[in-house]
Design an enzyme around this catalytic site. Sequence first.
Site, mmCIF file in Angstrom:
data_model
loop_
_atom_site.group_PDB
_atom_site.id
_atom_site.type_symbol
_atom_site.label_atom_id
_atom_site.label_comp_id
_atom_site.label_asym_id
_atom_site.label_seq_id
_atom_site.Cartn_x
_atom_site.Cartn_y
_atom_site.Cartn_z
ATOM 1 N N ASN A 212 33.820 -11.809 8.619
ATOM 2 C CA ASN A 212 33.439 -11.172 7.350
ATOM 3 C C ASN A 212 31.944 -10.876 7.250
ATOM 4 O OD1 ASN A 212 33.037 -13.956 7.121
ATOM 5 N ND2 ASN A 212 33.372 -13.955 4.918
ATOM 6 N N GLY B 91 34.997 -20.527 9.283
ATOM 7 C CA GLY B 91 36.271 -19.820 9.378
ATOM 8 C C GLY B 91 37.255 -20.420 8.397
ATOM 9 N N GLU C 18 32.363 -25.049 7.881
ATOM 10 C CA GLU C 18 32.254 -24.207 6.676
ATOM 11 C C GLU C 18 33.568 -23.451 6.570
ATOM 12 O OE1 GLU C 18 29.868 -24.460 4.649
ATOM 13 O OE2 GLU C 18 28.001 -24.897 5.700
ATOM 14 N N GLU D 217 24.664 -25.999 5.855
ATOM 15 C CA GLU D 217 23.743 -25.070 6.497
ATOM 16 C C GLU D 217 22.671 -24.706 5.473
ATOM 17 O OE1 GLU D 217 26.652 -22.246 7.837
ATOM 18 O OE2 GLU D 217 26.799 -23.221 9.778
HETATM 19 P P1 NAD Z 1 39.405 -17.812 11.513
HETATM 20 O O1 NAD Z 1 39.461 -19.258 11.219
HETATM 21 O O2 NAD Z 1 40.632 -17.104 11.866
HETATM 22 O O3 NAD Z 1 38.411 -17.539 12.754
HETATM 23 C C1 NAD Z 1 37.065 -17.948 12.747
HETATM 24 C C2 NAD Z 1 36.572 -18.050 14.171
HETATM 25 O O4 NAD Z 1 37.245 -19.114 14.830
HETATM 26 C C3 NAD Z 1 36.817 -16.804 15.032
HETATM 27 O O5 NAD Z 1 35.673 -16.590 15.847
HETATM 28 C C4 NAD Z 1 38.032 -17.211 15.855
HETATM 29 O O6 NAD Z 1 38.126 -16.508 17.090
HETATM 30 C C5 NAD Z 1 37.754 -18.680 16.093
HETATM 31 N N1 NAD Z 1 38.930 -19.493 16.400
HETATM 32 C C6 NAD Z 1 40.234 -19.236 16.103
HETATM 33 N N2 NAD Z 1 41.021 -20.253 16.522
HETATM 34 C C7 NAD Z 1 40.203 -21.171 17.093
HETATM 35 C C8 NAD Z 1 40.424 -22.437 17.687
HETATM 36 N N3 NAD Z 1 41.643 -22.973 17.782
HETATM 37 N N4 NAD Z 1 39.359 -23.133 18.138
HETATM 38 C C9 NAD Z 1 38.104 -22.631 18.017
HETATM 39 N N5 NAD Z 1 37.838 -21.418 17.477
HETATM 40 C C10 NAD Z 1 38.879 -20.705 17.013
HETATM 41 O O7 NAD Z 1 38.673 -17.146 10.268
HETATM 42 P P2 NAD Z 1 38.461 -15.600 9.947
HETATM 43 O O8 NAD Z 1 39.795 -15.022 9.590
HETATM 44 O O9 NAD Z 1 37.654 -14.972 11.030
HETATM 45 O O10 NAD Z 1 37.555 -15.693 8.633
HETATM 46 C C11 NAD Z 1 38.078 -15.819 7.350
HETATM 47 C C12 NAD Z 1 38.022 -17.263 6.866
HETATM 48 O O11 NAD Z 1 36.706 -17.766 7.013
HETATM 49 C C13 NAD Z 1 38.340 -17.428 5.395
HETATM 50 O O12 NAD Z 1 39.181 -18.549 5.201
HETATM 51 C C14 NAD Z 1 36.981 -17.691 4.759
HETATM 52 O O13 NAD Z 1 37.016 -18.394 3.547
HETATM 53 C C15 NAD Z 1 36.310 -18.453 5.825
HETATM 54 N N6 NAD Z 1 34.864 -18.375 5.656
HETATM 55 C C16 NAD Z 1 34.197 -19.500 5.250
HETATM 56 C C17 NAD Z 1 32.825 -19.451 5.030
HETATM 57 C C18 NAD Z 1 32.045 -20.665 4.602
HETATM 58 O O14 NAD Z 1 30.840 -20.688 4.813
HETATM 59 N N7 NAD Z 1 32.649 -21.685 4.017
HETATM 60 C C19 NAD Z 1 32.137 -18.246 5.255
HETATM 61 C C20 NAD Z 1 32.863 -17.130 5.656
HETATM 62 C C21 NAD Z 1 34.228 -17.211 5.867
#
Ligand code: NAD
Length: 457
Positions: A127, A201, A223, A434
């Site tokens: 995002n 994520g 996060e 962070e």
């Molecule tokens: P996601 O969890 O699908 O992926 C995030 C990252 O993790 C990607 O780079 C992905 O390739 C990697 N990943 C996936 N599976 C993994 C594994 N098993 N081990 C290690 N890495 C792995 O998230 P997304 O769909 O890219 O982002 C959306 C989510 O992120 C939403 O839930 C949002 O709330 C959250 N988010 C949180 C914050 C925060 O600071 N709290 C900020 C932005 C987004």
Amino acid sequence: MIAIHNPATLAHLADVPSATPAEIDAAVATAQAALDGPWQDPGVRKAALADIADIMERETEALAHILTLEQGKPLATARMELATAIRIARHYAAWDDHEPVIRDTPGERVWTDRIPLGVAGMIVPWNFPITILMMKLGPGLRAGNTVLVKPSPSTPLATLRLAELIAPVLPVGVLNVVPGDAGVGAALCAHPGIAKLSFTGSTPTGRRVMASCAPTLKRLTLELGGNDPAIVFADADIPAAARRLAMTVFSGAAGQICQACKRVYVERPAHAEMVAAFEEIVQGIRVGDGTDAGVMMGPLHTAGQRDFVGGLLDDARARKARVFQDGPALPDLPGHFMRPAVVSGIAADAPLVMQEQFGPALPIVPFDTEAEALAMANSGELGLDASVWSADEDRALAFARRIRAGSLFINTHAAPPDPEIPFGGAKQSGFGAELGDWGIDDASQRRVLKIERQVAG
Ligand code: NAD
């Protein structure tokens, strides 16, 4: 190879190779080697971060354009993303360490210091690929770590270009980018040569990350997801609250913001006014290709995300909620576009209210008593932020203090990340932090030092 597509046009942009296990091992080895040498000098790290900020400033237009093409957000939002990242780099370039003294008497001196943790893995979502990267890189590099970055498989292009641009101002091996999907992320979590893992994520992925980091007992910053509530009392400035909350959910990134307001609880006398205010706002929002001037909201990033949010709205309709989705026509493009939706007449336990929708769909639920509002605000497993709105600041603050969330806002809701202000979640929104000094603490090994002296007499 991973194919990268434009979420607005579905045009194929590039193919990016996925890092192999041998390449990950090589990157860890070079990052470990880079921990010694010039990177040990804090002055070198500060100068490098200042140079990174200068380069990002100079290259903002080009980087913003790449971000818009691969992520979908409007160019103005992409520029803001870059500006936030630049502020973070500048903050840590100027940050000076200190060693707080706990006790200093004739008989003893006790104080603390920090050293780098070592090689840090940084896993980033799609995002805000550059802001979130810099939230990790700023404190991580300033603290003296060297880094492996794994961007999201669908948004690696701006990250790779940025790494290429800033490589000349960093000692070899300090910054390594390992593109790839979940497998590459999992390999970083499991790697014995990586000391710290910083992950942003979703909460379900965060659980997997924590499990894969357990065998090597990595330091971990998580996060994760947010389902931020806004609690609006009837004495609040309702139009102002609606405008500010709409900026988080009905803005350029189409609600795909972890800190966006995801559910609004309004004291019943103000409910109708609040719903009307939001409905008026969404009617003016132009959705389209982020490269078109005048577009206010881009597409959802993936088809899956659009279908997920669409499914929550279908469910709301099936529950006889009012789903207001009116506004300018969507563009005649094949991308993942969706009109912003204001949802009222929906039960507090409906999926759209209880799940993180991560899209431009906002449920509004009335409440009658403070106790009811508090129970709703604290419901669910997530606790990233919460905002409370009232003309009575003391009442709002007293209420907010009873909410379990990492950040509490009164008469505002979140903001672009501020480098001086720490950011982190409560409950299953994660742990660690962070930004601010907390960000440095999370990126460092803290130590206690004690000297004992014989006191004469
Ligand atoms: P996601 O969890 O699908 O992926 C995030 C990252 O993790 C990607 O780079 C992905 O390739 C990697 N990943 C996936 N599976 C993994 C594994 N098993 N081990 C290690 N890495 C792995 O998230 P997304 O769909 O890219 O982002 C959306 C989510 O992120 C939403 O839930 C949002 O709330 C959250 N988010 C949180 C914050 C925060 O600071 N709290 C900020 C932005 C987004």
